[in-house]
Design a protein around this motif. Structure first.
Motif, PDB file in Angstrom:
ATOM      1  N   PRO A 217       2.249  -0.400  -4.975  1.00 25.27           N
ATOM      2  CA  PRO A 217       1.257  -0.836  -5.013  1.00 25.27           C
ATOM      3  C   PRO A 217       0.722  -1.564  -6.208  1.00 25.27           C
ATOM      4  O   PRO A 217       1.402  -1.326  -7.404  1.00 25.27           O
ATOM      5  CB  PRO A 217       0.082   0.285  -4.974  1.00 25.27           C
ATOM      6  CG  PRO A 217       1.179   1.495  -5.100  1.00 25.27           C
ATOM      7  CD  PRO A 217       2.737   0.992  -4.895  1.00 25.27           C
ATOM      8  N   GLU A 219      -1.239  -2.017  -8.003  1.00 26.68           N
ATOM      9  CA  GLU A 219      -1.715  -1.522  -9.504  1.00 26.68           C
ATOM     10  C   GLU A 219      -0.715  -1.135 -10.506  1.00 26.68           C
ATOM     11  O   GLU A 219      -1.241  -0.053 -11.257  1.00 26.68           O
ATOM     12  CB  GLU A 219      -3.517  -0.859  -9.666  1.00 26.68           C
ATOM     13  CG  GLU A 219      -3.308   0.593  -8.506  1.00 26.68           C
ATOM     14  CD  GLU A 219      -3.191   0.290  -6.863  1.00 26.68           C
ATOM     15  OE1 GLU A 219      -3.132   1.644  -6.452  1.00 26.68           O
ATOM     16  OE2 GLU A 219      -2.974  -0.652  -7.040  1.00 26.68           O
ATOM     17  N   ILE A 220       0.610  -0.572  -9.629  1.00 19.41           N
ATOM     18  CA  ILE A 220       1.251   0.150 -10.367  1.00 19.41           C
ATOM     19  C   ILE A 220       2.274  -0.130 -11.028  1.00 19.41           C
ATOM     20  O   ILE A 220       1.706  -1.587 -12.241  1.00 19.41           O
ATOM     21  CB  ILE A 220       2.555   0.653  -9.044  1.00 19.41           C
ATOM     22  CG1 ILE A 220       2.980   1.525  -9.292  1.00 19.41           C
ATOM     23  CG2 ILE A 220       3.349  -0.604  -9.616  1.00 19.41           C
ATOM     24  CD1 ILE A 220       3.942   2.147  -8.323  1.00 19.41           C
ATOM     25  N   ASN A 221       2.545   0.458 -12.375  1.00 15.42           N
ATOM     26  CA  ASN A 221       3.098   0.324 -13.321  1.00 15.42           C
ATOM     27  C   ASN A 221       4.292   0.997 -13.979  1.00 15.42           C
ATOM     28  O   ASN A 221       4.635   1.424 -14.831  1.00 15.42           O
ATOM     29  CB  ASN A 221       2.404   0.504 -14.941  1.00 15.42           C
ATOM     30  CG  ASN A 221       1.649   2.123 -14.978  1.00 15.42           C
ATOM     31  OD1 ASN A 221       1.916   2.755 -14.135  1.00 15.42           O
ATOM     32  ND2 ASN A 221       0.646   1.852 -15.568  1.00 15.42           N
TER      33      ASN A 221
ATOM     34  N   TRP B 220       5.537   1.985 -20.600  1.00 14.20           N
ATOM     35  CA  TRP B 220       5.631   0.411 -19.240  1.00 14.20           C
ATOM     36  C   TRP B 220       5.320  -0.374 -19.836  1.00 14.20           C
ATOM     37  O   TRP B 220       5.886  -1.353 -20.980  1.00 14.20           O
ATOM     38  CB  TRP B 220       4.277   1.101 -18.712  1.00 14.20           C
ATOM     39  CG  TRP B 220       4.723   3.252 -17.298  1.00 14.20           C
ATOM     40  CD1 TRP B 220       5.947   2.958 -16.781  1.00 14.20           C
ATOM     41  CD2 TRP B 220       4.108   4.611 -18.016  1.00 14.20           C
ATOM     42  NE1 TRP B 220       6.268   4.116 -16.884  1.00 14.20           N
ATOM     43  CE2 TRP B 220       4.879   5.450 -16.999  1.00 14.20           C
ATOM     44  CE3 TRP B 220       2.940   4.819 -18.007  1.00 14.20           C
ATOM     45  CZ2 TRP B 220       5.206   6.392 -16.801  1.00 14.20           C
ATOM     46  CZ3 TRP B 220       2.791   5.874 -18.049  1.00 14.20           C
ATOM     47  CH2 TRP B 220       3.723   7.397 -17.846  1.00 14.20           C
ATOM     48  N   ILE B 221       3.938  -0.946 -18.859  1.00  8.06           N
ATOM     49  CA  ILE B 221       3.860  -2.219 -19.647  1.00  8.06           C
ATOM     50  C   ILE B 221       2.381  -2.228 -19.855  1.00  8.06           C
ATOM     51  O   ILE B 221       1.745  -1.015 -18.946  1.00  8.06           O
ATOM     52  CB  ILE B 221       4.147  -2.799 -18.122  1.00  8.06           C
ATOM     53  CG1 ILE B 221       3.861  -2.865 -16.768  1.00  8.06           C
ATOM     54  CG2 ILE B 221       5.343  -3.729 -18.576  1.00  8.06           C
ATOM     55  CD1 ILE B 221       4.216  -3.811 -16.031  1.00  8.06           C
ATOM     56  N   VAL B 229      -7.047   2.570 -13.226  1.00  7.28           N
ATOM     57  CA  VAL B 229      -5.535   2.960 -13.546  1.00  7.28           C
ATOM     58  C   VAL B 229      -6.128   4.260 -14.123  1.00  7.28           C
ATOM     59  O   VAL B 229      -5.633   5.398 -13.447  1.00  7.28           O
ATOM     60  CB  VAL B 229      -4.668   2.394 -12.717  1.00  7.28           C
ATOM     61  CG1 VAL B 229      -3.225   3.754 -12.604  1.00  7.28           C
ATOM     62  CG2 VAL B 229      -4.037   1.414 -12.252  1.00  7.28           C
ATOM     63  N   GLU B 270       4.258   3.336  -0.740  1.00 10.73           N
ATOM     64  CA  GLU B 270       3.136   2.626  -0.973  1.00 10.73           C
ATOM     65  C   GLU B 270       2.317   4.032  -0.980  1.00 10.73           C
ATOM     66  O   GLU B 270       1.135   3.165  -0.623  1.00 10.73           O
ATOM     67  CB  GLU B 270       3.022   0.910   0.677  1.00 10.73           C
ATOM     68  CG  GLU B 270       4.073   2.413   2.120  1.00 10.73           C
ATOM     69  CD  GLU B 270       5.215   1.736   1.508  1.00 10.73           C
ATOM     70  OE1 GLU B 270       6.394   2.254   0.463  1.00 10.73           O
ATOM     71  OE2 GLU B 270       6.297   1.692   2.799  1.00 10.73           O
TER      72      GLU B 270
END
Lengths: 413, 299
Positions: A217, A219-221, B220-221, B229, B270
């Protein structure tokens, strides 16, 4: 009476000023105005800046080398910019404004496929030619647009050369190309899904199997679940497409989780600055690029690709990313069309654009009927000793491909 | 189906998924902890939660660029964000404390847009990371790997959560915060400066989120637009755990993180987010049914 003496000089001054303005507008007729809505703020602001710098460098170069000869007249170039705030709705408003209020007849593209998709119907409605260098989605070229021209390679080509390269390596090692197993991790957005479609096409062509086909998706990180699958299935090639986020995550997590994969191919390595950020852990990664300064293209405005890169660096104090180079090429394509059209009538310029077939420092430009450039290939970099080296297609390669990537247990970054 | 076969062939991957999920969940739990605090004490659903996480991340990156190891930077980041939280309380939040929930949603949403755009202007839209460079452990013959940075991040998350819990239980100010949460008017009558309590609570929330952001930048980033999120995830965790149940927040954070990771593996990435939200609905429905059977009273 007193009042009259006051009013008269004011009136005179006004008339004078008016006539002065009128004269300037006569000079302004010697100027060709291009319009652009580019992202100066919002999520595309960094690439928006590269786009603007690319446009500006071209305009400065054209104007200082004597302008453009169109028929018997010589014109200088000027660009009217607006900030589209990285939002499609704002982009379309601004193009309406450029066409209706500023009376601009030639539009330079925005940054990103999304913004280009939003404004293309507007330029089409007003029959205003738009040349763009930053919208790669292939959906742009299936709508039958007549006034849209793109100098860059479309997105499905981004990682196809990686698949071809994997096939080539398999043959060289005495294996069937169809034995290559591919793992794909693609962001669920139009660009990366185009990239995926290209990879799938090519994999089918070689008879290869996609063992992982994950959609991240937007917005995934975190891609650790996909990488866990990679560890279990041990594919020969891992392709990742997810803009700068995807590239940074892939490099970071592949090295952190010590995932062994013989070939890793990405998009947007340079905008993610993987070499600066991750140093040696980025070694061996393959990165798709529209352009590179070591390529042997050249033109009469900037000379070779390397000379362009040097001028860009001297002007803006950073090495030109391909986003800037393709923006510069966008302006050059217009200039070339003006010259060949011998007119600045927008319909004639459109026809001249459609007939474009020439080399620039950015590569060869030749539009097909849908308006996309079919003459320029994508190149593939590999990170080698802390530098990007072109390794594919073989015709442009400046270095040998280092393959396979050694397992982490045998190699300490 | 293929994905389940992979798990059956190599069940050791379950350990990897569980570990990754728990470690990710710990960071989410930290941000949720702050949200539970502000929601419980001030009755404000802070929609700008993720933006403090994002700012914490950027401060960490800047500190790392200035030569301060990101791990050592965590307390500094928390302190800076504490000050920012205090400032935002004094500028905006104190005006909306006793107002309608809708007003507080609007106000914090405004703050969130402002912080996003400011971060974009100041730090740029690029993806950034901070390097902890702590190495990786191999377990089970290399089939399971744990990045030490994730482990450290989870440890910091749990320790901060624990310290906060102790602070609320034992310290004078913590007791004042709890008293205000229970009944602000009564607390005022008892001589508690509720305005100060609110300010501290909000600033504390920003500090916790800042610490979470530092951990995100290391694992992460970060970029100026990833805040949402964390806001949504915090909201979910708090809804699942229930207000006023701070240990429950940690448990819910860890649990959701792990469940999410398994779902991502089995159903495909997904469907990861879809799975978590479906789970939320199921939990809420189940809880509602249970509540119907058992009469609840205030303890």
């Amino acid at each position: 009476m007193f009042r009259m003496t006051k009013i008269l000089p004011t009136l005179c001054a006004f008339t004078l000023a008016w006539s002065a303005l009128a004269t300037t507008s006569v000079y302004a007729a010697e100027m060709i105005t291009l319009g652009a809505a580019v992202s100066f703020t919002g999520k595309y602001s960094t690439n928006g800046m590269h786009t603007k710098n690319g446009y500006d460098l071209a305009v400065a170069r054209i104007n200082e080398t004597g302008g453009i000869k169109v028929g018997d007249n010589t014109y200088e170039l000027k660009i009217i910019y607006y900030d589209d705030e990285s939002t499609p709705a704002r982009g379309t408003q601004l193009i309406e404004r450029l066409v209706n209020q500023d009376k601009v007849n030639f539009i330079l593209g925005p940054y990103s496929s999304g913004l280009t998709k939003a404004i293309a119907p507007v330029t089409e409605k007003y029959q205003v030619p738009m040349v763009e260098g930053n919208g790669a989605s292939r959906a742009l070229f299936t709508q039958g647009y007549r006034y849209l021209f793109a100098v860059l390679s479309t997105s499905e080509q981004y990682l196809q050369s990686a698949v071809d390269l994997a096939a080539e390596r398999a043959s060289a090692m005495g294996k069937e190309p169809s034995s290559v197993r591919i793992a794909g991790v693609f962001e669920n957005d139009p660009f990366s899904q185009d990239v995926r479609a290209g990879v799938l096409d090519d994999a089918k062509h070689h008879g290869m199997k996609m063992v992982i086909d994950d959609k991240l998706p937007p917005e995934i990180n975190d891609m650790s679940t996909s990488l866990t699958k990679v560890r279990a299935l041990k594919p020969d090639l891992l392709v990742v497409s997810g803009h700068a986020k995807g590239a940074a995550l892939a490099i970071r997590q592949v090295s952190e989780m010590k995932i062994d994969v013989p070939m890793l191919a990405l998009t947007h390595c340079d905008s993610a600055q993987v070499i600066d950020k991750f140093g040696k852990t980025a070694e061996y990664a393959l990165c798709a690029s529209q352009w590179d300064r070591t390529l042997s293209y050249k033109d009469e405005w900037f000379g070779t690709a390397e000379e362009y890169a040097q001028l860009f660096e001297a002007t803006y104090n950073y090495a030109p990313p391909y986003q800037a180079a393709e923006s510069t090429a966008t302006v050059l394509t217009f200039v070339d069309a003006f010259q060949r059209a011998g007119s600045i009538d927008k319909e004639k310029v459109r026809d001249a654009l459609a007939a474009t077939d020439r080399e620039t420092f950015y590569g060869h430009i030749d539009f097909d009927n849908s308006g996309k450039n079919i003459a320029k290939p994508m190149v593939l970099y590999q990170v080698q000793d802390g530098e990007y080296k072109v390794v594919a297609p073989t015709k442009w390669a400046s270095s040998e491909l280092r393959h396979p990537t050694p397992p982490w247990s045998q190699w300490q970054p | 189906m293929d994905n389940i076969t992979i798990l059956l062939d190599a069940p050791i991957l379950l350990v990897q998924l569980l570990l990754d999920g728990l470690l990710a969940g710990a960071i989410f739990a930290l941000a949720a902890y702050g949200m539970a605090l502000v929601w419980g004490v001030m009755n404000i659903i802070n929609v700008s939660q993720g933006e403090y996480v994002m700012l914490g991340g950027f401060v960490t990156v800047l500190l790392a660029e200035a030569g301060i190891h990101p791990m050592l930077g965590v307390p500094l980041v928390a302190l800076l964000l504490y000050l920012l939280g205090w400032l935002i309380y004094r500028l905006v939040i104190f005006r909306i404390v006793d107002r309608d929930l809708f007003i507080s949603l609007l106000a914090t949403f405004g703050i969130s847009i402002l912080l996003q755009q400011l971060a974009n202007q100041i730090f740029g839209a690029d993806v950034r990371t901070a390097e902890g460079e702590l190495g990786t452990s191999f377990l089970f013959n290399g089939m399971v790997t744990i990045a030490h940075i994730k482990l450290a991040a989870a440890l910091i998350a749990v320790l901060t959560g624990g310290a906060l819990w102790l602070f609320l239980k034992k310290s004078r100010l913590g007791q004042a915060i709890r008293a205000t949460a229970q009944n602000a008017r009564a607390a005022r009558i008892m001589g508690i400066d509720t305005d100060r309590v609110y300010a501290t609570t909000f600033a504390l929330n920003a500090a916790i989120c800042g610490a979470a952001g530092a951990l995100v930048a290391m694992t992460w980033i970060i970029h100026p637009y990833f805040g949402l999120v964390y806001t949504i995830r915090s909201f979910m965790i708090v809804v699942v755990a229930g207000l006023g149940n701070l240990l429950g927040v940690i448990a819910a954070g860890l649990g959701l993180g792990a469940a999410e990771n398994f779902a991502g593996f089995v159903l495909g990435v997904e469907y990861q987010a879809a799975f978590v939200f479906t789970l939320l609905v199921v939990i809420l429905l189940a809880r509602n049914l249970l509540l119907g059977r058992k009469r609840q009273y205030l303890k």
